[in-house]
Design a protein around this motif. Sequence first.
Motif, PDB file in Angstrom:
ATOM      1  N   UNK A  52       0.655  -1.368   0.393  1.00  0.00           N
ATOM      2  CA  UNK A  52      -0.193   0.149  -0.282  1.00  0.00           C
ATOM      3  C   UNK A  52       1.162   1.291   0.240  1.00  0.00           C
ATOM      4  N   UNK A  53       0.467   1.998  -0.940  1.00  0.00           N
ATOM      5  CA  UNK A  53       1.440   3.545  -0.511  1.00  0.00           C
ATOM      6  C   UNK A  53       0.360   4.287  -0.447  1.00  0.00           C
ATOM      7  N   UNK A  54       1.070   5.413   0.973  1.00  0.00           N
ATOM      8  CA  UNK A  54      -0.257   6.325   0.917  1.00  0.00           C
ATOM      9  C   UNK A  54      -0.991   5.709   2.290  1.00  0.00           C
ATOM     10  N   UNK A  55      -1.307   6.784   3.356  1.00  0.00           N
ATOM     11  CA  UNK A  55      -1.503   6.321   4.914  1.00  0.00           C
ATOM     12  C   UNK A  55      -2.728   5.973   4.711  1.00  0.00           C
ATOM     13  N   UNK A  56      -3.570   6.474   4.305  1.00  0.00           N
ATOM     14  CA  UNK A  56      -4.829   6.107   3.628  1.00  0.00           C
ATOM     15  C   UNK A  56      -5.278   4.603   3.788  1.00  0.00           C
ATOM     16  N   UNK A  57      -4.157   4.088   2.622  1.00  0.00           N
ATOM     17  CA  UNK A  57      -3.874   2.728   1.992  1.00  0.00           C
ATOM     18  C   UNK A  57      -3.294   1.723   3.034  1.00  0.00           C
ATOM     19  N   UNK A  58      -2.367   2.430   3.763  1.00  0.00           N
ATOM     20  CA  UNK A  58      -1.587   1.526   5.149  1.00  0.00           C
ATOM     21  C   UNK A  58      -2.469   1.812   5.974  1.00  0.00           C
ATOM     22  N   UNK A  59      -3.664   2.437   6.082  1.00  0.00           N
ATOM     23  CA  UNK A  59      -4.404   2.318   7.284  1.00  0.00           C
ATOM     24  C   UNK A  59      -5.522   0.495   6.891  1.00  0.00           C
TER      25      UNK A  59
END
Length: 511
Positions: free
Chosen positions: A427-434
């Motif tokens: 995942x890339x970007x903290x939204x997607x990482x969460x």
Amino acid sequence: MRGLYSSKSKIRHQIFTEVARLAYEGGDYSNFEGLPYKIIPGEISSYRDSIFLERAIVGERLRVAMGLPLSPVDKQSHISKGVEESMIDEKVYTPPLVNIIKFACHSCPEKRIFVTNGCQGCLEHPCTEVCPKGAISIVNGKSVIDEEKCIKCGKCQNACPYKAIIKQERPCAAACGMKAIHSDKYGRADIDYDKCVSCGMCLVSCPFGAIVDKSQIFQTIMAINSDVPVYAALAPAVAGQFKGLPSNKIRNAFKALGFTNVVEVAVGADLCTVEEAKDFMEEVPAKQPFMATSCCPAWSVMAKKQFPDIAGNISMALTPMVLTGRLTKQQFPNCKVVFIGPCAAKKLEASRRTIRSDIDFVLTFEEVAGMFDAKGVDFDKLEVDENPVVYSSADGRGFAVSGGVAQAVVNTIAKLDPDREVKVASAQGLDDCVKLLRMAKAGKYNGYLLEGMACPGGCVAGAGTINAPEKSVLEVQKSKKETSYIDAVDTPFIDKLSTLENMYHEFDNKK
């Protein structure tokens, strides 16, 4: 916006250049108060309603660039207050790293949906039909939204055949994957530091330049001016960051700034790759259901904040920055190491108790560009390096791009255990990482290697980069072809891992 030289990036560059020049020239620092007038000359402001406001904002930017906190808005204070205490060759700033200059904030609306002039007043008016709250009415043939009734569901926006209804959100808040930005009582942006992981995406996204991070430019140059050897540890994302600087001149460019020599953080990435590969083979699935990579500090801090019960599944391998710092100080005792890369969060990582002795300073590419200007380094006049820095593997240099870390680990496992299959999710970007960790917690990724990058696109899109991320990806791919080794296990520094093992096992989960 990275890759775009705007008025915002111009002012940032001027700030970094003047602070660097102040350090290089030394001597009389009494003219610090006059720097806003040098950066914003004349009587008419080019950027805001008042030239006095513009200079006040520049003054606060200068303070932060010196590593100092912002001045209190409600009390009289000189911008040079505390500057003398920061004129040392040691780290000076204290959290928070990322700050908002309140009087530079535009007080953007948090989120709203409104009708633009593109509305055609059509017969069908589907926007009114789909609105679940009856918030849209037709006035003088045009759609009008009642803000008090609107729940911002976006159904009207999707239904409009003319795309005349748009959704606006405060750019810094939209970019924050941690939902750490809200409005204060005056409508200005405010950061919840209990949620913030210092990724810097808000800094990049604010078009008014109201968000800033503290710097160590001055302190780094003070160290360079001392008798202590200072090494520049260059992150893999350096490829293509400085326009006109080819890879075979990089070492001499940094020597022109006063650095003793250059070391590759990609070498540390190779060491990190091998450690994470070994960890994965030993731990998954025998001791834990999945393992996540450790190199992105914002990703790992996010996991510890939001998913403390599975945070132990993040690899305990030291990050490439730390491994490179330890290796460098092992080879050159009593030296200082400056990590130079794309990341704001690395500044915070390097300040932690378990790491601060390994990395003395952290600078971004954007900050170093100011040093090149202050020192008057002409890339065209630099000599070509007959022995360019090529000690890392292609896999190590690939850490700069999203997917590169996991791929390097997969390649290493294939070498160490050819019969083992490794499943990967990233995942890339903290939204997607969460979202990725939420699914992992639910058991969706058992047996997987997970890679998380706080910046969309990977390190090449970090808050401190200069080049456009899509161009940087191509430059990184080019730099991978310049190495002498393909896989991390092939580099000559791998045998150093045994001497670093004690350090590795002493490292705790506070990184």
